[in-house]
Design a protein around this motif. Sequence first.
Motif, PDB file in Angstrom:
ATOM      1  N   LEU A  43       0.848  -1.192   0.000  1.00 53.53           N
ATOM      2  CA  LEU A  43       0.000   0.000   0.000  1.00 53.53           C
ATOM      3  C   LEU A  43       0.882   1.240   0.000  1.00 53.53           C
ATOM      4  O   LEU A  43       1.917   1.270   0.663  1.00 53.53           O
ATOM      5  CB  LEU A  43      -0.855   0.028   1.275  1.00 53.53           C
ATOM      6  N   LEU A  79      -9.386  -0.810   9.221  1.00 53.22           N
ATOM      7  CA  LEU A  79      -8.232  -0.675  10.115  1.00 53.22           C
ATOM      8  C   LEU A  79      -7.038  -1.320   9.416  1.00 53.22           C
ATOM      9  O   LEU A  79      -7.171  -2.329   8.731  1.00 53.22           O
ATOM     10  CB  LEU A  79      -8.520  -1.363  11.448  1.00 53.22           C
ATOM     11  N   LYS A  80      -5.864  -0.741   9.581  1.00 53.87           N
ATOM     12  CA  LYS A  80      -4.656  -1.320   8.989  1.00 53.87           C
ATOM     13  C   LYS A  80      -3.986  -2.204  10.049  1.00 53.87           C
ATOM     14  O   LYS A  80      -3.270  -1.724  10.907  1.00 53.87           O
ATOM     15  CB  LYS A  80      -3.701  -0.231   8.514  1.00 53.87           C
ATOM     16  N   ILE A  81      -4.288  -3.513   9.934  1.00 54.33           N
ATOM     17  CA  ILE A  81      -3.811  -4.469  10.941  1.00 54.33           C
ATOM     18  C   ILE A  81      -2.292  -4.592  10.809  1.00 54.33           C
ATOM     19  O   ILE A  81      -1.778  -4.728   9.695  1.00 54.33           O
ATOM     20  CB  ILE A  81      -4.454  -5.856  10.704  1.00 54.33           C
ATOM     21  N   LYS A 123     -10.074   2.644   0.729  1.00 54.52           N
ATOM     22  CA  LYS A 123     -10.129   2.008  -0.588  1.00 54.52           C
ATOM     23  C   LYS A 123     -11.327   2.525  -1.377  1.00 54.52           C
ATOM     24  O   LYS A 123     -12.389   2.794  -0.801  1.00 54.52           O
ATOM     25  CB  LYS A 123     -10.280   0.486  -0.440  1.00 54.52           C
ATOM     26  N   GLU A 154      -4.382 -10.462   6.489  1.00 57.92           N
ATOM     27  CA  GLU A 154      -3.287 -10.203   7.440  1.00 57.92           C
ATOM     28  C   GLU A 154      -3.278 -11.290   8.502  1.00 57.92           C
ATOM     29  O   GLU A 154      -4.321 -11.637   9.063  1.00 57.92           O
ATOM     30  CB  GLU A 154      -3.520  -8.837   8.085  1.00 57.92           C
ATOM     31  N   TYR A 198      -9.090  -9.735   3.838  1.00 59.29           N
ATOM     32  CA  TYR A 198      -9.650  -8.491   3.276  1.00 59.29           C
ATOM     33  C   TYR A 198      -9.609  -8.388   1.760  1.00 59.29           C
ATOM     34  O   TYR A 198     -10.021  -7.382   1.196  1.00 59.29           O
ATOM     35  CB  TYR A 198      -8.917  -7.270   3.848  1.00 59.29           C
ATOM     36  N   ASN A 199      -9.132  -9.416   1.077  1.00 67.75           N
ATOM     37  CA  ASN A 199      -9.025  -9.243  -0.379  1.00 67.75           C
ATOM     38  C   ASN A 199      -9.063 -10.594  -1.064  1.00 67.75           C
ATOM     39  O   ASN A 199      -8.853 -11.628  -0.414  1.00 67.75           O
ATOM     40  CB  ASN A 199      -7.711  -8.536  -0.704  1.00 67.75           C
ATOM     41  N   VAL A 246      -6.769   2.076   6.279  1.00 64.82           N
ATOM     42  CA  VAL A 246      -6.687   1.877   4.823  1.00 64.82           C
ATOM     43  C   VAL A 246      -7.985   2.404   4.206  1.00 64.82           C
ATOM     44  O   VAL A 246      -9.079   2.051   4.668  1.00 64.82           O
ATOM     45  CB  VAL A 246      -6.518   0.388   4.460  1.00 64.82           C
ATOM     46  N   PRO A 298      -1.646  -0.357  -5.238  1.00 66.08           N
ATOM     47  CA  PRO A 298      -2.864   0.033  -5.948  1.00 66.08           C
ATOM     48  C   PRO A 298      -2.951   1.550  -6.009  1.00 66.08           C
ATOM     49  O   PRO A 298      -2.507   2.235  -5.090  1.00 66.08           O
ATOM     50  CB  PRO A 298      -3.982  -0.546  -5.092  1.00 66.08           C
TER      51      PRO A 298
HETATM   52  N1  0OX Z   1      -2.872  -4.370   6.893  1.00 61.57           N
HETATM   53  C1  0OX Z   1      -4.160  -4.297   6.528  1.00 61.57           C
HETATM   54  O1  0OX Z   1      -5.056  -4.314   7.371  1.00 61.57           O
HETATM   55  C2  0OX Z   1      -4.492  -4.215   5.067  1.00 61.57           C
HETATM   56  C3  0OX Z   1      -3.502  -4.413   4.103  1.00 61.57           C
HETATM   57  N2  0OX Z   1      -3.812  -4.380   2.778  1.00 61.57           N
HETATM   58  C4  0OX Z   1      -5.089  -4.145   2.415  1.00 61.57           C
HETATM   59  O2  0OX Z   1      -5.439  -4.105   1.114  1.00 61.57           O
HETATM   60  C5  0OX Z   1      -4.528  -4.646   0.153  1.00 61.57           C
HETATM   61  C6  0OX Z   1      -5.322  -5.258  -0.950  1.00 61.57           C
HETATM   62  C7  0OX Z   1      -4.730  -4.774  -2.235  1.00 61.57           C
HETATM   63  C8  0OX Z   1      -3.646  -3.819  -1.907  1.00 61.57           C
HETATM   64  C9  0OX Z   1      -3.669  -3.566  -0.438  1.00 61.57           C
HETATM   65  N3  0OX Z   1      -6.080  -3.922   3.306  1.00 61.57           N
HETATM   66  C10 0OX Z   1      -5.817  -3.963   4.626  1.00 61.57           C
HETATM   67  N4  0OX Z   1      -6.845  -3.759   5.506  1.00 61.57           N
END
Ligand code: 0OX
Length: 331
Positions: free
Chosen positions: A89, A119-121, A291, A175, A227-228, A289, A308
């Motif tokens: 990211l 949340l960015k884990i 999106k 994650e 998450y993806n 995060v 992305p």
């Molecule tokens: N650490 C996180 O919580 C986290 C990491 N990455 C992403 O999305 C990816 C999916 C495609 C590019 C980034 N989302 C998150 N929540």
Amino acid sequence: LDLKQLTEAEAAQRAAALRPQLLQWGKEYYENDQPSVPDAEYDQAYNQLVQLETAFPAIVTPDSPTQRVGGQVDSEFTKVPHPIPMLSLGDVFSADELNEFVVRLQKDYPAVQEFNCELKIDGLSISLRYEQGRLVQGSTRGNGLIGEDITANVKTIASIPQRLSRPIDIEVRGECYMGKDAFLKLNERRELEGKSTFANPRNAAAGSLRQLDPKVTAARHLSTFMYNVADYDDLETTTQSGLLAELKELGFSVDPDYQVAHTLDEINAYIEKYQAQRDQLSYGIDGIVIKTNSLALQTEIGHTVKVPKWAIAYKFPPEEAHVKIDAIEWT
Ligand SMILES: NC(=O)c1cnc(OC2CCCC2)nc1N
């Protein structure tokens, strides 16, 4: 670093000083997942060495860290290619930078009207492949194109379903993290055993996941939030928020704290809410995060080699700094 001012001898001297440092840091990072410096510091020193060796090819040595193709990846693990790359990211560190990102994105793509905030884990990315609904392979992100096979290890993680609620072929990414309690208990036990302790939950999770012995992984109480997916065609949903709901229906552990936002104000309110709650969460987060919620727009907007263009990570200031600042205020 002004290369033009350097003689070859000076460049050779600087390179000779950088190499052992990078080898030591690389060893810490790749072999026991305990880097003593932030990635940014490693990258800066590494890039300096690359610049010196590029400007003065005669100073390159065979043992230089720059001569290892693709970085020092564990030799013990089988390699797993990621045909659909696992992206990382892009980061921003202030509300202004975040504002710029959103304004720019909506200028280039006026159709972007809805965002999904997550949340960015603070863990490490994993990919789980299922065939007819059964778990067939687990892998780490690695460098995004080639990861390590950790199938035996992920099978020991309680939150990872061995079998999905629907017999579909799908590759899910998310994650793997260690909760704050599990982290503290692990370090207490390691202290008692006279072993080195982990600096933070992320290192502990990485060290626990990249174990050659799955029994060790099993004892480490790892968790996941997915998450993806590698290929959106596997799902019915058309949005990121819908994707998370569908992953939950399939049986995955999904962080329930996600929220759809339509304006920068709503995004900033989400950030403030979780920046305040950060210490109360049972797991570590290092940011938020944001999106583009539409999966079709995500595909249209696309990505660079590494990240992305339809998402951004807003990074919180490091927790340690936060604690120190409090301490200073109270002293
Ligand atoms: N650490 C996180 O919580 C986290 C990491 N990455 C992403 O999305 C990816 C999916 C495609 C590019 C980034 N989302 C998150 N929540």
